[in-house]
Design a protein around this motif. Structure first.
Motif, PDB file in Angstrom:
ATOM      1  N   LEU A 111      42.601  42.934  42.115  1.00 55.58           N
ATOM      2  CA  LEU A 111      43.303  44.066  42.327  1.00 55.58           C
ATOM      3  C   LEU A 111      42.896  45.541  41.570  1.00 55.58           C
ATOM      4  O   LEU A 111      42.603  46.532  42.316  1.00 55.58           O
ATOM      5  CB  LEU A 111      44.854  44.138  41.950  1.00 55.58           C
ATOM      6  N   LEU A 112      42.530  45.277  40.375  1.00 54.32           N
ATOM      7  CA  LEU A 112      41.753  46.622  39.838  1.00 54.32           C
ATOM      8  C   LEU A 112      40.327  46.883  40.377  1.00 54.32           C
ATOM      9  O   LEU A 112      40.158  48.276  40.464  1.00 54.32           O
ATOM     10  CB  LEU A 112      41.581  46.109  38.211  1.00 54.32           C
ATOM     11  N   ARG A 113      39.725  45.755  40.780  1.00 53.46           N
ATOM     12  CA  ARG A 113      38.487  46.285  41.261  1.00 53.46           C
ATOM     13  C   ARG A 113      38.637  47.025  42.834  1.00 53.46           C
ATOM     14  O   ARG A 113      37.792  47.852  43.342  1.00 53.46           O
ATOM     15  CB  ARG A 113      37.455  45.015  41.812  1.00 53.46           C
ATOM     16  N   ARG A 114      39.885  46.672  43.445  1.00 55.90           N
ATOM     17  CA  ARG A 114      40.013  47.247  44.709  1.00 55.90           C
ATOM     18  C   ARG A 114      40.613  48.856  44.526  1.00 55.90           C
ATOM     19  O   ARG A 114      40.440  49.670  45.245  1.00 55.90           O
ATOM     20  CB  ARG A 114      41.144  46.616  45.544  1.00 55.90           C
ATOM     21  N   LEU A 115      41.296  48.918  43.641  1.00 63.97           N
ATOM     22  CA  LEU A 115      41.858  50.134  43.018  1.00 63.97           C
ATOM     23  C   LEU A 115      40.800  51.108  42.607  1.00 63.97           C
ATOM     24  O   LEU A 115      40.730  52.243  42.779  1.00 63.97           O
ATOM     25  CB  LEU A 115      42.957  50.094  41.958  1.00 63.97           C
ATOM     26  N   GLU A 116      39.793  50.443  41.961  1.00 65.97           N
ATOM     27  CA  GLU A 116      38.389  51.360  41.467  1.00 65.97           C
ATOM     28  C   GLU A 116      38.089  51.743  42.933  1.00 65.97           C
ATOM     29  O   GLU A 116      37.601  53.161  42.878  1.00 65.97           O
ATOM     30  CB  GLU A 116      37.624  50.351  41.100  1.00 65.97           C
ATOM     31  N   ARG A 117      37.868  51.002  43.831  1.00 63.86           N
ATOM     32  CA  ARG A 117      37.112  51.616  45.026  1.00 63.86           C
ATOM     33  C   ARG A 117      38.109  52.435  45.812  1.00 63.86           C
ATOM     34  O   ARG A 117      37.705  53.468  46.291  1.00 63.86           O
ATOM     35  CB  ARG A 117      36.962  50.242  46.295  1.00 63.86           C
ATOM     36  N   PHE A 118      39.558  52.340  45.817  1.00 66.26           N
ATOM     37  CA  PHE A 118      40.173  53.443  46.291  1.00 66.26           C
ATOM     38  C   PHE A 118      40.186  54.535  45.702  1.00 66.26           C
ATOM     39  O   PHE A 118      40.067  55.792  46.230  1.00 66.26           O
ATOM     40  CB  PHE A 118      41.642  52.772  46.256  1.00 66.26           C
ATOM     41  N   SER A 119      40.240  54.597  44.184  1.00 69.45           N
ATOM     42  CA  SER A 119      40.008  55.962  43.458  1.00 69.45           C
ATOM     43  C   SER A 119      38.629  56.505  43.815  1.00 69.45           C
ATOM     44  O   SER A 119      38.598  57.778  44.195  1.00 69.45           O
ATOM     45  CB  SER A 119      40.167  55.385  42.013  1.00 69.45           C
ATOM     46  N   LEU A 120      37.556  55.931  43.965  1.00 69.13           N
ATOM     47  CA  LEU A 120      36.212  56.448  44.243  1.00 69.13           C
ATOM     48  C   LEU A 120      36.309  57.015  45.754  1.00 69.13           C
ATOM     49  O   LEU A 120      35.908  58.145  45.895  1.00 69.13           O
ATOM     50  CB  LEU A 120      35.187  55.278  44.207  1.00 69.13           C
ATOM     51  N   GLU A 121      37.048  56.416  46.762  1.00 76.45           N
ATOM     52  CA  GLU A 121      36.920  56.858  48.022  1.00 76.45           C
ATOM     53  C   GLU A 121      37.660  58.175  47.966  1.00 76.45           C
ATOM     54  O   GLU A 121      37.298  59.364  48.838  1.00 76.45           O
ATOM     55  CB  GLU A 121      37.494  55.739  49.028  1.00 76.45           C
ATOM     56  N   GLN A 122      38.826  58.257  47.227  1.00 75.09           N
ATOM     57  CA  GLN A 122      39.808  59.502  47.275  1.00 75.09           C
ATOM     58  C   GLN A 122      39.449  60.616  46.524  1.00 75.09           C
ATOM     59  O   GLN A 122      39.594  61.825  46.740  1.00 75.09           O
ATOM     60  CB  GLN A 122      41.077  59.011  47.010  1.00 75.09           C
ATOM     61  N   THR A 123      38.929  60.417  45.245  1.00 74.88           N
ATOM     62  CA  THR A 123      38.635  61.243  44.272  1.00 74.88           C
ATOM     63  C   THR A 123      37.064  61.507  44.213  1.00 74.88           C
ATOM     64  O   THR A 123      36.718  62.540  43.480  1.00 74.88           O
ATOM     65  CB  THR A 123      39.262  61.006  43.378  1.00 74.88           C
ATOM     66  N   GLY A 124      36.128  60.657  44.646  1.00 76.02           N
ATOM     67  CA  GLY A 124      34.851  60.835  44.005  1.00 76.02           C
ATOM     68  C   GLY A 124      34.480  60.408  42.767  1.00 76.02           C
ATOM     69  O   GLY A 124      33.540  60.786  41.905  1.00 76.02           O
ATOM     70  N   THR A 125      35.668  60.015  41.893  1.00 78.18           N
ATOM     71  CA  THR A 125      35.543  59.667  40.563  1.00 78.18           C
ATOM     72  C   THR A 125      35.413  58.269  40.358  1.00 78.18           C
ATOM     73  O   THR A 125      36.284  57.366  40.758  1.00 78.18           O
ATOM     74  CB  THR A 125      36.688  60.164  39.722  1.00 78.18           C
ATOM     75  N   TYR A 126      34.721  57.666  39.633  1.00 79.74           N
ATOM     76  CA  TYR A 126      34.391  56.128  39.260  1.00 79.74           C
ATOM     77  C   TYR A 126      34.622  55.997  37.873  1.00 79.74           C
ATOM     78  O   TYR A 126      33.811  56.440  36.955  1.00 79.74           O
ATOM     79  CB  TYR A 126      32.977  55.728  39.853  1.00 79.74           C
ATOM     80  N   SER A 127      35.193  55.115  37.379  1.00 80.93           N
ATOM     81  CA  SER A 127      35.424  54.481  36.071  1.00 80.93           C
ATOM     82  C   SER A 127      35.104  52.966  36.089  1.00 80.93           C
ATOM     83  O   SER A 127      36.072  52.274  36.781  1.00 80.93           O
ATOM     84  CB  SER A 127      36.763  54.713  35.323  1.00 80.93           C
TER      85      SER A 127
END
Length: 344
Positions: free
Chosen positions: A108-124
């Motif tokens: 789930l965390l890996r999917r949320l990482e992708r979602f965050s990148l798609e929406q904000t352009g920020t990657y952690s």
């Protein structure tokens, strides 16, 4: 090893950005944060009143409460994006341990990482998995809380100000309840992703399982760790991959019992008539968690290599990849039958 995870993450970023740009979404700035362990520092306190820093004291009830909060935040974002509610179905599973739940939480965390990148352009980048054994609810809570931090970042980016309070859940909440809620939250998130789960994502999870099996087989000198892949069979569908993984899970459960585990988790079942890549991914994650449990039996087992994203794949490619895993399992079964304690 951390550097390997880091560069694997960099490769994954490039793939996601490429796919996003192909959809003509202007993603102009990517910020790579190396402080992912600090994510979650400003998330809400626990409804139970327990101290989140005392992870040994946390219970499944705390994990479920955080998941519930995460789910409500995702639904708020869904409304802001104007997306319909996703259909969610619950898996039937028994005997689930925090170990299995931890693997689903990291997925789930890996999917949320992708979602965050798609929406904000920020990657952690997602931190490497914990080396703590046995896995406890506090480890799972930490992963879910990192996921919540990513969702809060998206919420802030979308200028959503509504605040939620965490709701307490019964103290006797079991890991199986957390497992079921995790799968539903992943389904809930799936409808918000620009790029939903593809066969390539399932291929990555199967590769993770293959790497675990290889390290297990490395404990038997002279044993082939990575057998040749079987011939490619064209025309396979997600349901065929799901069936093969389900069979592998059943067989791994027997190996776990032979190795001394009294009541390992049963293979999760779904009532879905049309199996989607996301359903197959859930089963692949479960198989990887079973192999991780076996891997944890031996103090001499080395850390497996991180899985990699291999790009676009078809269900037939994944079916072939599962065939390699099945060959590894056959060897593990033979070794366990001859000496049930060989991993100890």
């Amino acid at each position: 090893m951390d550097l390997i995870y880091y560069f694997a993450g960099i490769y994954r970023i490039g793939t996601i950005i490429s796919n996003t740009m192909q959809r003509f979404i202007p993603l102009l700035i990517v910020v790579i944060s190396l402080s992912s362990n600090a994510l979650g520092a400003n998330t809400p306190p626990l409804a139970s009143g327990r101290d989140a820093s005392q992870i040994k004291l946390l219970k499944p009830a705390d994990v479920l409460a955080r998941l519930d909060l995460l789910s409500r935040e995702i639904d708020l974002i869904r409304q802001r994006l104007g997306r319909p509610k996703s259909k969610t179905t619950s898996l039937d599973a028994s005997g689930i341990s925090p170990h299995e739940v931890y693997f689903q939480a990291r997925a789930l965390l890996r999917r949320l990482e992708r979602f965050s990148l798609e929406q904000t352009g920020t990657y952690s980048p997602v931190a490497p998995p914990t080396k703590t054994r046995p896995i406890i609810p506090g480890n799972v809570w930490g992963v879910v809380n990192q996921g919540l931090a990513r969702v809060i970042a998206v919420k802030k980016h979308l200028e959503l100000t509504k605040q939620f309070s965490e709701r307490a859940f019964p103290e006797d909440t079991q890991p199986g309840e957390v497992f079921k809620r995790l799968t539903r939250v992943r389904q809930q998130l799936e409808g918000l992703l620009l790029e939903q789960t593809q066969p390539g994502d399932v291929f990555e999870e199967v590769t993770r399982a293959i790497h675990l099996a290889a390290k297990i087989l490395a404990l038997s000198p002279g044993t082939v760790r990575l057998p040749d892949a079987p011939a490619l069979q064209k025309g396979k569908l997600p349901k065929h991959v799901h069936q093969k993984l389900s069979s592998i899970s059943d067989r791994l459960r027997i190996v776990l019992i032979q190795s001394g585990f009294k009541n390992p988790a049963a293979t999760p079942t779904t009532q879905e008539k049309k199996i989607k890549p996301a359903d197959v991914q859930t089963m692949a994650i479960h198989v990887a968690s079973q192999l991780s449990t076996l891997h944890s039996l031996s103090p001499g087992a080395k850390t497996p290599l991180p899985a990699y994203y291999a790009g676009k794949k078809t269900p037939s490619d994944v079916f072939q990849r599962v065939g390699t895993l099945e060959k590894q399992l056959e060897t593990i079964e033979t070794l366990t039958k001859g000496n049930p304690g060989w991993l100890h």
